[in-house]
Motif scaffolding. Structure first.
Motif, PDB file in Angstrom:
ATOM      1  N   LYS A 274       6.038 -23.915  31.050  1.00  0.00           N
ATOM      2  CA  LYS A 274       7.105 -23.681  30.078  1.00  0.00           C
ATOM      3  C   LYS A 274       8.239 -24.667  30.307  1.00  0.00           C
TER       4      LYS A 274
ATOM      5  N   GLU B 127      12.084 -24.440  22.921  1.00  0.00           N
ATOM      6  CA  GLU B 127      11.160 -23.933  23.930  1.00  0.00           C
ATOM      7  C   GLU B 127       9.759 -24.476  23.668  1.00  0.00           C
TER       8      GLU B 127
ATOM      9  N   ARG C 289      18.578 -24.847  21.027  1.00  0.00           N
ATOM     10  CA  ARG C 289      17.639 -24.399  22.046  1.00  0.00           C
ATOM     11  C   ARG C 289      16.215 -24.656  21.557  1.00  0.00           C
TER      12      ARG C 289
ATOM     13  N   GLY D 143       5.801 -24.243  25.453  1.00  0.00           N
ATOM     14  CA  GLY D 143       4.993 -23.549  26.445  1.00  0.00           C
ATOM     15  C   GLY D 143       3.515 -23.608  26.127  1.00  0.00           C
TER      16      GLY D 143
ATOM     17  N   VAL E 228      12.206 -25.446  28.651  1.00  0.00           N
ATOM     18  CA  VAL E 228      13.277 -25.003  27.764  1.00  0.00           C
ATOM     19  C   VAL E 228      14.396 -26.030  27.795  1.00  0.00           C
TER      20      VAL E 228
ATOM     21  N   THR F 132      18.233 -26.880  26.267  1.00  0.00           N
ATOM     22  CA  THR F 132      19.411 -26.320  25.612  1.00  0.00           C
ATOM     23  C   THR F 132      20.546 -27.329  25.664  1.00  0.00           C
TER      24      THR F 132
END
Length: 246
Positions: free
Chosen positions: A141, A153, A151, A155, A143, A145
């Motif tokens: 994963k 993501e 944001r 994965g 992430v 920001t």
């Protein structure tokens, strides 16, 4: 298990983030990079034949941040002079081994196998040949920001099943002390798991009845890729465990 080194990188959808920690920052690596790890093994023997089940779970994570300058033209549109971008990368994997084993020793091994209470009674040298299957389950994963409120993501999870071979040598130095060396290999460029290897060397001390303390130093390396995601990781460090026999 105490990691003295965690080195490698995690790639999710073509975006790569490093995971690196050495012995110099071991305590910060435990807090920041190694979230949790657990290991266990069960064996059953009948004469020279044996079966084994081995399990391991490792969860790693790390974070980085950077300040990116904003072009003057965009600043005139209302953006700040710089934007802070934070990246958090995490990787967890489960390893399960299931297979059979055959035990080799000196000429007295057949008799010792019928009368021995522990491996310490099987002669000065024992070698166990191992073969079976290894299952890896990966969860990567990433992430991203920013201080502007954005944001993103990314994965991916994957499970692979590969053939595995290995061996374990044991030197019984006395009635209650032995030296162990073991290794295993899997993958062999078959499927998504390009290659994995694990090994250890240590001592086995029979301190009470059929219970012993195992202290060793081991390593694990795995190279996994699937499409534009993957994990390339090398870890090493000391292990301490208790062995119960019944």
């Amino acid at each position: 298990y105490l990691p003295f080194g965690v080195n490698g990188d995690v790639t999710v959808r073509g975006i790569t983030a490093p995971i690196n920690a050495g012995i110099g920052d071991i305590f910060s690596s435990i807090v920041n990079d190694l979230n949790f790890a657990a290991f266990g093994r069960v064996e059953a023997w009948k004469g020279p034949w044996g079966i084994f089940f081995n399990g391991a779970y490792v969860n790693l994570g790390t974070g980085r941040s950077a300040n990116i300058p904003v072009p003057q033209a965009l600043q005139q549109a209302g953006l700040p002079p710089q934007v802070s971008i934070a990246a958090a990368a995490g990787a967890s994997f489960v390893q399960l081994d299931l297979g059979g084993a055959y035990r080799f020793g000196d000429g007295n091994l057949p008799v010792a196998l019928r009368t021995a209470d522990t491996e310490f009674d099987l002669g000065p040298f024992i070698f166990d040949a191992l073969a079976g299957v290894r299952l890896y389950s990966f969860n990567n994963k990433l992430v991203l920001t920013s201080d502007l409120g954005n944001r993103f993501e990314f994965g991916q999870s994957q499970t692979v099943l590969e053939p595995m071979i290995g061996g374990r040598a044991r030197w019984n130095l006395s009635d209650n002390l032995a030296v162990l060396v073991g290794t295993s290999l899997s993958g062999f460029s078959l499927g998504d798991l390009t290659f994995s290897a694990a090994g250890y060397a240590g001592v086995d001390w029979l301190f009470s009845g059929n219970t012993s303390l195992l202290a060793s130093y081991g390593f694990t390396y795995l190279d996994y890729s699937s499409g534009n995601s993957g994990l390339d990781l090398f870890t090493h460090g000391p292990n301490i465990g208790v062995k119960f026999r019944f």
